[in-house]
Write an enzyme that holds these catalytic residues in place. Structure first.
Site, PDB file in Angstrom:
ATOM      1  CE  LYS A  85      73.840  35.087  41.437  1.00 46.57           C
ATOM      2  NZ  LYS A  85      72.759  35.013  42.425  1.00 46.57           N
ATOM      3  CG  ASP A 114      72.871  36.833  48.080  1.00 47.12           C
ATOM      4  OD1 ASP A 114      73.246  37.456  47.070  1.00 47.12           O
ATOM      5  OD2 ASP A 114      72.287  35.731  48.029  1.00 47.12           O
ATOM      6  CD  GLN A 174      69.785  32.973  42.228  1.00 51.76           C
ATOM      7  OE1 GLN A 174      70.944  33.081  42.604  1.00 51.76           O
ATOM      8  NE2 GLN A 174      69.165  33.956  41.596  1.00 51.76           N
TER       9      GLN A 174
END
Ligand code: GUN
Length: 272
Positions: free
Chosen positions: A47, A114, A91
């Site tokens: 990422k 997200d 994460q």
């Protein structure tokens, strides 16, 4: 026909790069990684590289496995308040002593790249546009659209009911007027549901799609990625078998994986 996620992801990342270069304010994505999960470390690294490649500033905050929930929540609140930070991603998975839901609920919905916060999930569920769609589902829809696959009126079977993929992709397909069957480990007669579908999306993590598809234009999207007993990367779909009867199929690797990253970068380039 192969649904080439790798090729489409390159096109999307090029567009994101161009868009970022025209923004007044450089987007800044903060990724928080707790502990030493080796898969998470690789995902976070990818990422970070992708962000830098498209001109998005990225910061990785690495916290030890033993970090307190309180400390993590405080950090998120600081990033929420910091106008230099435009996106926040924690994460998953998190260590067992940290309440994942509390963490997700602390992220500002306007920085929630997200799309996991209750506000963004809720907006999707009631038919409002969320600030961010979750990356993998959005990437899957982009892939279907690229190949002009009709969603409206289709019979779509989603396998797996996770908050990250199964539930949101089912909502997004429903929003686009598909008839959606959301299947899981208690579903009866799964094979019959799969073979009669127009669109199958499998996000389980084991070899579960292994039948001949009835419809010649059927579409099979493989979200699973894991190592088989020979150590090779594979997905939920028996590619050799299913590709003989499906009209469209996504490979593993090179299908949904690169689309997830491209879709996340698309999100990270949005500045609210
Ligand atoms: N772990 C596995 N997939 C994801 C994802 O899409 N976002 C976050 N934050 N963690 C993950």
């Amino acid at each position: 026909m192969i649904l080439d996620g790798k090729a489409l992801s390159i096109k999307i990342l090029d567009k994101v790069k161009e868009r970022v270069s025209n923004l007044e304010k450089q987007p800044h994505l903060v990724v928080i990684l707790v502990g030493n999960n080796s898969a998470s470390e690789i995902y976070v690294k990818n990422k970070q590289i992708a962000a830098e490649n498209v001109g998005i500033k990225s910061t990785v905050l690495k916290l030890p496995e033993s970090v307190s929930e309180e400390f993590l929540l405080e950090k998120i609140k600081e990033y929420n308040e910091n106008p230099d930070v435009t996106g926040i991603l924690v994460q998953l998975p998190l260590p067992a002593h940290i309440d994942k839901n509390k963490v997700v609920m602390t992220i500002s919905p306007k920085k929630d790249v997200d799309g996991f916060t209750p506000e963004n999930v809720g907006r999707l569920a009631i038919g409002l546009t969320p600030y961010f769609y979750p990356a993998t589902p959005q990437g899957i829809i982009m892939l279907l659209d690229e190949y002009n696959i009709p969603i409206e009126g289709s019979d779509a079977v989603v396998i797996g009911r996770s908050n990250i993929v199964g539930k949101p992709v089912a909502q997004m397909l429903l929003q686009r007027n598909a008839t959606v069957t959301l299947c899981h480990s208690y579903t009866k007669d799964l094979e019959n549901k799969i073979k009669t579908a127009d669109i199958v999306i499998s996000a389980v993590g084991n070899k579960i799609v292994r039948c001949k598809m009835d419809k010649k234009n059927s579409v099979v999207v493989d979200v699973g990625i894991f190592r088989d007993s020979n150590g090779r990367l594979t997905g939920d779909v028996d590619f050799d078998l299913v590709s003989m009867s499906a009209g469209y199929i996504s490979p593993v690797p090179g299908g949904v994986g690169p689309m997830t990253i491209a879709s996340l970068m698309y999100n990270a380039s949005k500045v609210y």
